[in-house]
Design a protein around this motif. Structure first.
Motif, PDB file in Angstrom:
ATOM      1  N   PHE A 182       0.800  -1.227   0.000  1.00  0.00           N
ATOM      2  CA  PHE A 182       0.000   0.000   0.000  1.00  0.00           C
ATOM      3  C   PHE A 182       0.833   1.278   0.000  1.00  0.00           C
ATOM      4  CE2 PHE A 182       0.559  -0.785   4.559  1.00  0.00           C
ATOM      5  CZ  PHE A 182       0.805   0.481   5.076  1.00  0.00           C
ATOM      6  N   HIS A 183       2.080   1.222   0.493  1.00  0.00           N
ATOM      7  CA  HIS A 183       2.902   2.436   0.510  1.00  0.00           C
ATOM      8  C   HIS A 183       3.162   2.998  -0.893  1.00  0.00           C
ATOM      9  CE1 HIS A 183       4.076   0.677   4.477  1.00  0.00           C
ATOM     10  NE2 HIS A 183       3.949   1.935   4.838  1.00  0.00           N
ATOM     11  N   SER A 184       3.063   2.148  -1.903  1.00  0.00           N
ATOM     12  CA  SER A 184       3.426   2.568  -3.256  1.00  0.00           C
ATOM     13  C   SER A 184       2.280   3.221  -4.023  1.00  0.00           C
ATOM     14  CB  SER A 184       3.944   1.374  -4.059  1.00  0.00           C
ATOM     15  OG  SER A 184       2.928   0.398  -4.245  1.00  0.00           O
ATOM     16  N   PHE A 185       1.040   3.139  -3.505  1.00  0.00           N
ATOM     17  CA  PHE A 185      -0.071   3.676  -4.288  1.00  0.00           C
ATOM     18  C   PHE A 185      -1.006   4.599  -3.505  1.00  0.00           C
ATOM     19  CE2 PHE A 185      -1.738  -0.469  -2.771  1.00  0.00           C
ATOM     20  CZ  PHE A 185      -2.894  -0.048  -2.129  1.00  0.00           C
ATOM     21  N   MET A 186      -0.726   4.906  -2.247  1.00  0.00           N
ATOM     22  CA  MET A 186      -1.640   5.769  -1.494  1.00  0.00           C
ATOM     23  C   MET A 186      -1.656   7.190  -2.048  1.00  0.00           C
ATOM     24  SD  MET A 186      -1.684   4.824   2.546  1.00  0.00           S
ATOM     25  CE  MET A 186       0.038   5.126   2.873  1.00  0.00           C
ATOM     26  N   SER A 187      -2.842   7.784  -2.080  1.00  0.00           N
ATOM     27  CA  SER A 187      -2.992   9.177  -2.494  1.00  0.00           C
ATOM     28  C   SER A 187      -2.577  10.098  -1.357  1.00  0.00           C
ATOM     29  CB  SER A 187      -4.450   9.450  -2.859  1.00  0.00           C
ATOM     30  OG  SER A 187      -5.273   9.362  -1.701  1.00  0.00           O
ATOM     31  N   ALA A 188      -2.512  11.410  -1.643  1.00  0.00           N
ATOM     32  CA  ALA A 188      -2.154  12.385  -0.610  1.00  0.00           C
ATOM     33  C   ALA A 188      -3.166  12.351   0.540  1.00  0.00           C
ATOM     34  CB  ALA A 188      -2.065  13.781  -1.223  1.00  0.00           C
ATOM     35  N   THR A 189      -4.437  12.187   0.209  1.00  0.00           N
ATOM     36  CA  THR A 189      -5.472  12.120   1.251  1.00  0.00           C
ATOM     37  C   THR A 189      -5.301  10.869   2.104  1.00  0.00           C
ATOM     38  OG1 THR A 189      -7.056  13.345  -0.124  1.00  0.00           O
ATOM     39  CG2 THR A 189      -7.962  12.004   1.663  1.00  0.00           C
ATOM     40  N   GLU A 190      -5.014   9.744   1.458  1.00  0.00           N
ATOM     41  CA  GLU A 190      -4.816   8.503   2.211  1.00  0.00           C
ATOM     42  C   GLU A 190      -3.572   8.587   3.097  1.00  0.00           C
ATOM     43  OE1 GLU A 190      -6.701   4.863  -0.325  1.00  0.00           O
ATOM     44  OE2 GLU A 190      -4.987   5.878  -1.228  1.00  0.00           O
ATOM     45  N   TRP A 191      -2.499   9.233   2.599  1.00  0.00           N
ATOM     46  CA  TRP A 191      -1.313   9.430   3.433  1.00  0.00           C
ATOM     47  C   TRP A 191      -1.670  10.245   4.673  1.00  0.00           C
ATOM     48  CZ3 TRP A 191       2.995   7.073   4.154  1.00  0.00           C
ATOM     49  CH2 TRP A 191       3.688   6.455   3.109  1.00  0.00           C
ATOM     50  N   ALA A 192      -2.445  11.304   4.485  1.00  0.00           N
ATOM     51  CA  ALA A 192      -2.841  12.141   5.620  1.00  0.00           C
ATOM     52  C   ALA A 192      -3.669  11.339   6.625  1.00  0.00           C
ATOM     53  CB  ALA A 192      -3.625  13.358   5.127  1.00  0.00           C
ATOM     54  N   ASN A 193      -4.628  10.556   6.122  1.00  0.00           N
ATOM     55  CA  ASN A 193      -5.438   9.725   7.010  1.00  0.00           C
ATOM     56  C   ASN A 193      -4.590   8.671   7.718  1.00  0.00           C
ATOM     57  OD1 ASN A 193      -7.732  11.132   6.261  1.00  0.00           O
ATOM     58  ND2 ASN A 193      -8.367   9.634   4.727  1.00  0.00           N
ATOM     59  N   TYR A 194      -3.635   8.125   7.010  1.00  0.00           N
ATOM     60  CA  TYR A 194      -2.727   7.131   7.580  1.00  0.00           C
ATOM     61  C   TYR A 194      -1.931   7.723   8.738  1.00  0.00           C
ATOM     62  CZ  TYR A 194       1.273   3.853   7.619  1.00  0.00           C
ATOM     63  OH  TYR A 194       2.260   2.977   7.978  1.00  0.00           O
ATOM     64  N   GLN A 195      -1.361   8.908   8.522  1.00  0.00           N
ATOM     65  CA  GLN A 195      -0.577   9.565   9.571  1.00  0.00           C
ATOM     66  C   GLN A 195      -1.445   9.892  10.783  1.00  0.00           C
ATOM     67  OE1 GLN A 195       2.550   9.685   9.428  1.00  0.00           O
ATOM     68  NE2 GLN A 195       2.942   9.334   7.269  1.00  0.00           N
ATOM     69  N   ASP A 196      -2.651  10.383  10.540  1.00  0.00           N
ATOM     70  CA  ASP A 196      -3.558  10.695  11.650  1.00  0.00           C
ATOM     71  C   ASP A 196      -3.920   9.429  12.434  1.00  0.00           C
ATOM     72  OD1 ASP A 196      -3.520  13.334  10.918  1.00  0.00           O
ATOM     73  OD2 ASP A 196      -5.489  13.328   9.959  1.00  0.00           O
ATOM     74  N   GLY A 197      -4.155   8.336  11.700  1.00  0.00           N
ATOM     75  CA  GLY A 197      -4.499   7.088  12.359  1.00  0.00           C
ATOM     76  C   GLY A 197      -3.359   6.543  13.199  1.00  0.00           C
ATOM     77  N   MET A 198      -2.133   6.635  12.683  1.00  0.00           N
ATOM     78  CA  MET A 198      -0.971   6.167  13.438  1.00  0.00           C
ATOM     79  C   MET A 198      -0.737   7.050  14.675  1.00  0.00           C
ATOM     80  SD  MET A 198      -0.164   3.466  11.840  1.00  0.00           S
ATOM     81  CE  MET A 198      -1.931   3.368  11.472  1.00  0.00           C
ATOM     82  N   ARG A 199      -1.034   8.314  14.559  1.00  0.00           N
ATOM     83  CA  ARG A 199      -0.946   9.205  15.730  1.00  0.00           C
ATOM     84  C   ARG A 199      -1.902   8.747  16.825  1.00  0.00           C
ATOM     85  NH1 ARG A 199      -3.265  12.868  19.151  1.00  0.00           N
ATOM     86  NH2 ARG A 199      -5.107  11.627  18.660  1.00  0.00           N
ATOM     87  N   ASP A 200      -3.136   8.427  16.413  1.00  0.00           N
ATOM     88  CA  ASP A 200      -4.135   8.021  17.392  1.00  0.00           C
ATOM     89  C   ASP A 200      -3.705   6.775  18.161  1.00  0.00           C
ATOM     90  OD1 ASP A 200      -5.566  10.098  16.354  1.00  0.00           O
ATOM     91  OD2 ASP A 200      -7.136   8.882  15.446  1.00  0.00           O
TER      92      ASP A 200
END
Length: 247
Positions: free
Chosen positions: A39-57
Motif C-alpha cells: 500500500f505504501h506505493s499507491f496511497m494518495s495524498a489524502t490517504e497518506w494524511a489519514n494514515y498519519q492521523d491514524g498512526m498518531r491516534d
C-alpha cells in the motif's frame, strides 16, 4: 475516544479504517495468488494524511509510557527515529531528555502531514524530518545515542532487517541503543495470541512481510554485534514490545 477536543481521540484511525476495510476486501485474492498490495506505493495524498492521523491516534498514550521506560545515557544528545511518522515517540523522548534532538527519517509522501502533527507539540527546533529510505540510505557512523524503529520492521524481509540492524550498529555511538518496537509473534503457531497473529496476516496482505518473534529480532541485533537486553512491555499496548540492544 470520539470527541475531537480530547487528545486521545480515535477519529483519525476510524477515518483511515475506511481504506483498511477496502484493503482487507482483497484478502481472498491474496490467499489465492500470494501477491500483496504494497500500500505504501499507491496511497494518495489524502490517504497518506489519514494514515498519519491514524498512526498518531494509536501512539498518543503509548509514546508517553515508552518515554518513561526507555533508559538513555544521561548525556544523550542525538537520536534517529526511523519511520517515525507523526513524531510522537520522538516528541515524548525529547520532553523527557532536555538535551536530546531527534531526526525522523520518513518516506517523502509521509512528511508533509507527519511534520504538521509534530509541529502541534512545539518541538520543531528539536524534532526534524528527513526524507529518505532506511534500507538504501547511509545512516552514518557513530552518530546516535538511540536509533528507534517502531511499527516498521513488519514491512521488511528477514534479510532487510538484518542489513538494517548492521547499519544501525555502525551508526550508533558506544553504549548506544537500537530499539525495535513491534507486535510480537510467538516462536510457534498459536503462541503469539490473536493480536500478533491478526497483525501478521494484515501486514502480509498489505506489504508482503509480517510480525516477528523476539528471538528473530534479537538475532538481527546479535548478528550486527549488539548486546540484547530485556524487552520493554507496555500496559497501553498489550502484545507490543520494544526489543532493545546496546552497542
Amino acid at each position: 475516544w470520539l470527541l475531537m477536543e480530547y487528545p486521545s481521540n480515535f477519529i483519525g484511525k476510524l477515518r483511515f479504517q475506511i481504506s483498511e476495510w477496502n484493503w482487507m476486501a482483497k484478502l481472498e485474492e491474496y490467499v489465492r495468488t500470494g501477491k500483496p498490495l504494497d500500500f505504501h506505493s499507491f496511497m494518495s495524498a489524502t490517504e497518506w494524511a489519514n494514515y498519519q492521523d491514524g498512526m498518531r491516534d494509536l501512539s498518543v498514550n503509548t509514546a508517553k509510557e515508552l518515554a518513561e521506560k526507555v533508559k538513555l545515557p544521561p548525556n544523550a544528545t542525538k537520536m534517529l527515529d526511523i519511520g517515525g511518522s507523526h513524531g510522537l515517540y520522538s516528541v515524548e523522548l525529547c520532553k523527557k531528555h532536555p538535551s536530546l534532538n531527534s531526526t525522523i527519517l520518513e518516506l517523502p509522501g509521509a512528511i508533509d502531514r507527519a511534520s504538521a502533527i509534530a509541529a502541534q507539540h512545539g518541538l520543531t527546533n528539536r524534532v526534524h524530518y528527513l526524507a529518505g529510505n532506511a534500507l538504501t540510505d547511509d545512516l552514518g557512523e557513530q552518530q546516535y545515542d538511540l536509533i528507534m524503529i517502531n511499527n516498521v520492521v513488519h514491512h521488511f524481509t528477514d534479510e532487510d532487517n538484518l542489513k538494517l540492524a548492521q547499519k544501525a550498529a555502525r551508526a550508533l555511538k558506544p553504549d548506544g541503543m537500537y530499539a525495535v518496537g513491534e507486535f510480537i509473534r510467538g516462536n510457534k503457531p498459536g503462541e503469539g495470541g490473536a493480536v500478533a497473529s491478526g497483525a501478521g496476516l494484515y501486514f502480509s496482505l498489505t506489504s508482503e512481510s509480517g510480525t516477528w518473534s523476539i528471538d528473530e529480532i534479537n538475532s538481527w541485533q546479535q548478528k550486527a554485534g549488539l548486546k540484547t537486553q530485556k524487552p520493554i512491555s507496555l500496559m497501553t499496548l498489550p502484545g507490543w514490545k520494544m526489543v532493545v540492544a546496546r552497542k
